[in-house]
Structure formats: structure tokens, C-alpha cells
Design an enzyme around this catalytic site. Sequence first.
Site, PDB file in Angstrom:
ATOM      1  N   ASP A   2      44.459  35.638  41.873  1.00 54.89           N
ATOM      2  CA  ASP A   2      45.584  36.415  41.346  1.00 54.89           C
ATOM      3  C   ASP A   2      45.946  37.614  42.217  1.00 54.89           C
ATOM      4  OD1 ASP A   2      45.704  34.643  39.240  1.00 54.89           O
ATOM      5  OD2 ASP A   2      44.480  35.883  37.915  1.00 54.89           O
TER       6      ASP A   2
ATOM      7  N   LYS B  61      49.319  35.710  45.768  1.00 52.94           N
ATOM      8  CA  LYS B  61      49.521  34.716  46.825  1.00 52.94           C
ATOM      9  C   LYS B  61      50.868  34.007  46.675  1.00 52.94           C
ATOM     10  CE  LYS B  61      45.768  32.615  45.486  1.00 52.94           C
ATOM     11  NZ  LYS B  61      45.304  33.577  44.470  1.00 52.94           N
TER      12      LYS B  61
ATOM     13  N   GLY C   4      47.586  29.812  38.971  1.00 53.45           N
ATOM     14  CA  GLY C   4      48.862  30.258  38.407  1.00 53.45           C
ATOM     15  C   GLY C   4      49.502  31.154  39.441  1.00 53.45           C
ATOM     16  N   HIS C   5      50.505  30.661  40.130  1.00 59.25           N
ATOM     17  CA  HIS C   5      51.118  31.390  41.243  1.00 59.25           C
ATOM     18  C   HIS C   5      52.526  31.815  40.853  1.00 59.25           C
ATOM     19  CE1 HIS C   5      48.205  28.963  44.005  1.00 59.25           C
ATOM     20  NE2 HIS C   5      47.606  29.939  43.355  1.00 59.25           N
TER      21      HIS C   5
ATOM     22  N   GLN D  70      43.152  30.239  44.184  1.00 58.81           N
ATOM     23  CA  GLN D  70      41.974  31.071  43.855  1.00 58.81           C
ATOM     24  C   GLN D  70      41.749  32.113  44.961  1.00 58.81           C
ATOM     25  OE1 GLN D  70      41.386  27.320  43.191  1.00 58.81           O
ATOM     26  NE2 GLN D  70      42.473  28.005  41.391  1.00 58.81           N
TER      27      GLN D  70
HETATM   28  P1  GDP Z   1      48.413  34.479  42.607  1.00 55.81           P
HETATM   29  O1  GDP Z   1      47.592  33.630  41.705  1.00 55.81           O
HETATM   30  O2  GDP Z   1      47.610  35.045  43.733  1.00 55.81           O
HETATM   31  O3  GDP Z   1      49.662  33.822  43.083  1.00 55.81           O
HETATM   32  O4  GDP Z   1      48.855  35.752  41.744  1.00 55.81           O
HETATM   33  P2  GDP Z   1      49.447  35.695  40.241  1.00 55.81           P
HETATM   34  O5  GDP Z   1      50.854  35.245  40.323  1.00 55.81           O
HETATM   35  O6  GDP Z   1      48.544  34.957  39.335  1.00 55.81           O
HETATM   36  O7  GDP Z   1      49.301  37.213  39.820  1.00 55.81           O
HETATM   37  C1  GDP Z   1      50.014  38.222  40.432  1.00 55.81           C
HETATM   38  C2  GDP Z   1      50.858  38.933  39.363  1.00 55.81           C
HETATM   39  O8  GDP Z   1      51.318  40.174  39.866  1.00 55.81           O
HETATM   40  C3  GDP Z   1      52.113  38.166  38.996  1.00 55.81           C
HETATM   41  O9  GDP Z   1      52.468  38.470  37.668  1.00 55.81           O
HETATM   42  C4  GDP Z   1      53.145  38.710  39.980  1.00 55.81           C
HETATM   43  O10 GDP Z   1      54.470  38.579  39.515  1.00 55.81           O
HETATM   44  C5  GDP Z   1      52.732  40.156  40.043  1.00 55.81           C
HETATM   45  N1  GDP Z   1      52.962  40.817  41.330  1.00 55.81           N
HETATM   46  C6  GDP Z   1      52.871  40.305  42.597  1.00 55.81           C
HETATM   47  N2  GDP Z   1      53.034  41.285  43.515  1.00 55.81           N
HETATM   48  C7  GDP Z   1      53.226  42.426  42.831  1.00 55.81           C
HETATM   49  C8  GDP Z   1      53.412  43.797  43.213  1.00 55.81           C
HETATM   50  O11 GDP Z   1      53.429  44.154  44.392  1.00 55.81           O
HETATM   51  N3  GDP Z   1      53.543  44.705  42.199  1.00 55.81           N
HETATM   52  C9  GDP Z   1      53.490  44.373  40.895  1.00 55.81           C
HETATM   53  N4  GDP Z   1      53.621  45.320  39.979  1.00 55.81           N
HETATM   54  N5  GDP Z   1      53.313  43.095  40.482  1.00 55.81           N
HETATM   55  C10 GDP Z   1      53.174  42.139  41.439  1.00 55.81           C
HETATM   56  P1  IMO Z   2      44.931  31.646  41.287  1.00 53.58           P
HETATM   57  O1  IMO Z   2      45.217  30.552  42.296  1.00 53.58           O
HETATM   58  C1  IMO Z   2      41.939  33.825  38.991  1.00 53.58           C
HETATM   59  C2  IMO Z   2      38.395  31.543  37.741  1.00 53.58           C
HETATM   60  C3  IMO Z   2      38.218  31.320  36.263  1.00 53.58           C
HETATM   61  C4  IMO Z   2      36.707  31.266  36.179  1.00 53.58           C
HETATM   62  C5  IMO Z   2      36.320  30.545  37.460  1.00 53.58           C
HETATM   63  C6  IMO Z   2      36.076  29.052  37.291  1.00 53.58           C
HETATM   64  O2  IMO Z   2      46.021  31.861  40.310  1.00 53.58           O
HETATM   65  O3  IMO Z   2      44.490  32.866  42.002  1.00 53.58           O
HETATM   66  P2  IMO Z   2      37.704  26.982  36.909  1.00 53.58           P
HETATM   67  O4  IMO Z   2      38.632  26.671  35.784  1.00 53.58           O
HETATM   68  O5  IMO Z   2      38.363  27.042  38.239  1.00 53.58           O
HETATM   69  O6  IMO Z   2      36.480  26.099  36.928  1.00 53.58           O
HETATM   70  O7  IMO Z   2      37.149  28.469  36.561  1.00 53.58           O
HETATM   71  O8  IMO Z   2      37.393  30.753  38.357  1.00 53.58           O
HETATM   72  N1  IMO Z   2      39.706  31.118  38.286  1.00 53.58           N
HETATM   73  C7  IMO Z   2      40.704  31.941  38.628  1.00 53.58           C
HETATM   74  N2  IMO Z   2      40.799  33.289  38.516  1.00 53.58           N
HETATM   75  N3  IMO Z   2      42.929  33.130  39.583  1.00 53.58           N
HETATM   76  C8  IMO Z   2      42.812  31.789  39.732  1.00 53.58           C
HETATM   77  O9  IMO Z   2      43.696  31.053  40.438  1.00 53.58           O
HETATM   78  C9  IMO Z   2      41.690  31.132  39.205  1.00 53.58           C
HETATM   79  N4  IMO Z   2      41.294  29.847  39.164  1.00 53.58           N
HETATM   80  C10 IMO Z   2      40.074  29.846  38.605  1.00 53.58           C
HETATM   81  O10 IMO Z   2      38.761  32.370  35.528  1.00 53.58           O
HETATM   82  O11 IMO Z   2      36.177  32.572  36.230  1.00 53.58           O
HETATM   83 MG    MG Z   3      47.178  33.410  39.707  1.00 55.92          MG
END
Ligand code: GDP
Ligand code: IMO
Ligand code: MG
Length: 426
Positions: free
Chosen positions: A14, A17, A41-42, A226
Site C-alpha cells: 500500500d 504503487k 489493491g492498487h 505487495q
Molecule cells: P498500492 O497498493 O501500493 O497501490 O497502494 P494503495 O492504493 O493500496 O494505497 C495507497 C492509498 O493512498 C490510496 O488510497 C491512494 O489513493 C492514496 N494515495 C496515493 N498517493 C497519495 C499521496 O501522495 N497522498 C495521499 N494523501 N494519498 C495518496
Molecule cells: P498491495 O499490492 C498490504 C498482507 C496481508 C497479510 C499478509 C498475507 O495493495 O500493496 P495474503 O492474503 O497475501 O496471504 O496476506 O500480507 N498483504 C498486503 N498488505 N498491501 C497488499 O497489497 C497486501 N497483500 C497482502 O494483510 O498481512
Molecule cells: Mg494496496
Amino acid sequence: MKRNLAVVGVQWGDEGKGKIVDILSEEFDCVARYQGGHNAGHTVSFANRRYVLHLIPSGIFHPNVTCVIGSGVVFDPLAFLEESEAIGQALSINVAGRLFISNRCHLILPYHRILEAAIEKQLGERRIGTTSRGIGPAYEDKMGRRGLRVCDLMDAETLRDKIQVLVADKNRTLQALNYPQTIDPGPIYDSYAQYAEKIRGFVTDTSVLLNEMIRQGKQILFEGAQGTLLDIDHGTFPFVTSSSAAAGGAATGLGISPKHVHSVIGISKAYTTRVGSGPFPTEAVDSAGDEISTRGNGFGPKTEPPRRCGWFDGPAARYAAMINALDSIAVTKIDVLDTFAEIPICVEYKYKGSVLREFPADTVILSDTQPVYKTMRGWQTSIAGVKEWSKLPVAAQDYLKFMSDYLETPVTMVSTGASRDETIRL
Ligand code: GDP
Ligand code: IMO
Ligand code: MG
């Protein structure tokens, strides 16, 4: 010469990415996901809309970009169909013809989710806190050399028998776990045979496709899900996911030579979060942690589990920089720290009074480390949406310079908001 780039998470996932891959995609011909599954979840935000991708590569919003789901991904056909339909409807775009699924992807079947729930329940206090998508059990079947792959799905004649044999095996395991029901293979076969017809048009040998693109000099972005600290080999085992999230996974997960991964960018938040269980040395279990959580996740989907929040963990990020040999770093969510007068950055771990020279393999040691902090000056003004380095307050510039110096890696992108344009390119 054209350069291929791997994008990896530096922390526990998270990191933002999805946003960065979406921005960088514009400069690439192809975006290829190399591991994980719909546990990811991207988030990609633009034009006041927000999309969360799970299996589909984050380059999908650029019509000229080919998207590949590589063989290192564990593939849930229902999750894929729901996602591709939602994206297609939301954007009125046809993903067919530029989205490809490897015929070698291992499949997630309904019994993987059931097994995962039963195992997590049995672990009790020691549970991993997984995403309950069946990821771990599907990778177990892959490594145990009994999993079903997308190519098996394409062969309806033998599929029924294969599912029957596997379900019988899973029923024995579930019985040992005191699971109260037995699984019926019939409905699984019926639904998977239907999914097979719906995904057939997307399925191909993606390593042939990618190697042909490489031969033609096309430029490919390798998208990691991840993060490095969740990597099965290099993460905080056992509190990890079951795949190779670090840059090394790009080659095996896509069927391309490591010679074709030319550079690596690491994505790191300006602070740290973690979902699920496991050690987290810089976790802030106080009002500061609550403030980061509210400011950082306040706008997230309400169905997501809460993130544990804390300060930037230098030793962990330095370890990730080494594992991936990062060429550059994108620092995200720095706007989340706007309100703090002082911002601690962990620069060292201490364990039993001594400084730890290396990131510990043993999670018991990692849990007992004392973070040593350097206190950085906060900027206490909103930098949300800032697009130029020169418009950042000096304290925010200093914070980023410190991160870069500490990691001995240039910061080439700074994200100041969720939206595509809320980004500084350096
Ligand atoms: P990923 O899994 O690495 O793609 O990241 P996620 O999408 O799961 O989590 C990132 C969260 O932060 C999402 O809700 C994005 O919309 C939000 N986000 C990304 N970059 C920024 C930023 O620079 N500032 C803020 N406030 N939110 C951001
Ligand atoms: P993105 O791509 C954050 C964590 C889970 C748990 C561990 C194992 O959005 O960054 P799993 O279901 O993969 O066997 O769970 O890994 N986890 C993540 N945490 N972002 C993710 O993906 C994750 N994918 C798995 O919360 O601790
Ligand atoms: Mg994510």
C-alpha cells in the site's frame, strides 16, 4: 537503448504503487504484473474518479499500453471477470485485445479460501491476518506441484477429473482441521467451466508475448504487488505473503531473463503502514498513530481493514533498497505528515542495548528492537497537491533529502495527493 523498469513496494504494501505505475505507464508499451493475486489493491485516481485494481495491471487506463498478467500471479477467474467488467463499464473501454493472461498462471479455487479461513482460525493469536483471498493455499498447491493452471481450465474434457481429485484431497485436509462440511466438486466444475469460456480470449503464452516485445525493442514496466517486507523469501517471515514481491520476482514471474530488468524504482510512503499481524518496530500506538491513520486512510474504502501506522523505518527501507538494488525512489503520501510539528525518522535499531547492523531474519528479534529516532522539523502547512519541488516548504525538502541521503538513492518522484497530477517529478 530502451529500458525496462521494475516497480516495487519498499515497505509492507500500500505504498501507492498503483498511482505511480499509472503515471509511469505513459512512457511504456506494456505493463506486466509478475506476482500476487487479488490480495492487491492498487488505487488509481484521475479526473475526480478513483479506481481500485486487484489483478489488472495499473497501466490499463492508458489505451496504448498492453497489459499482462504473468505466470507468477495466482489467478481467480471470478475476481478477474468482475474487475474487467467494472473497469470496462466505468471507462467505456474494451480491455480485450490489450489485456493478456498467462496460460501458466496457477488458479485460485473456492477451496483455497475455505482452507485459508480454517488455517487462520486454527492459528488463533498467531494468525497472519491474511486477506482471505486464498492466496497462500493456491501458492502452496503450486509449490506442491498439484495446483491447477489456466491452461487446465482451457481443456474442459479433463478439467472435471482434475477438480474431482483435488477436491477429494482438500476434503481430507479440511477434515483434519475439523471443518464441519465437505466440498462438492460438481458446482466448482460448473462455474469454472463457464469462467473458462469467458476468459479464453485473454489467455495466451505471455512469456512468448513479452520476449517478442523485448526483441522488438518495446519498453516494459514490471509491476510488483505487495512490498519487499511481505516477500516470501526476504520479508518478515512468517508474516508475509506467499510470493516474490521484490524485483527478483519479475524475471521468474514473467518468463523473461533477469538481463531484461534494467532498472528498479522503489515506492515508499513518507511514513509506514502495515495491514495484518507481524512485527512493526516504528508503529505509533499513540495519538500520533491515530492522526496518521485518519489523515492517511480517511478517504479509503470503508470495507478495507484498518492500517497500523507509524514513522518512516530507515533500517527496513535500507534493507529493501539493498534487496532490490533500487535506482530511484518515489516517496508518496508526504502530505499526510502536514500537521506534525516534529517528525521522527527511525535511523537505527537497537537490540539488547547494541545497534543491529543488519535487518534481522528472526521476527522475534525484530519485535524486540528499539527504534532510535532522529527528529525532523515538521512544516505544519498544507502541501497537498504541490506539483513543484520549489513550492515545498524547506522542512519538507529537508525531510525528503534526508530520506534520499539515508538510503543513498535519489528521490525522483514525490506524491502529494492521491490524484495523478498531484506529483512532483525530479
Ligand atoms: P498500492 O497498493 O501500493 O497501490 O497502494 P494503495 O492504493 O493500496 O494505497 C495507497 C492509498 O493512498 C490510496 O488510497 C491512494 O489513493 C492514496 N494515495 C496515493 N498517493 C497519495 C499521496 O501522495 N497522498 C495521499 N494523501 N494519498 C495518496
Ligand atoms: P498491495 O499490492 C498490504 C498482507 C496481508 C497479510 C499478509 C498475507 O495493495 O500493496 P495474503 O492474503 O497475501 O496471504 O496476506 O500480507 N498483504 C498486503 N498488505 N498491501 C497488499 O497489497 C497486501 N497483500 C497482502 O494483510 O498481512
Ligand atoms: Mg494496496
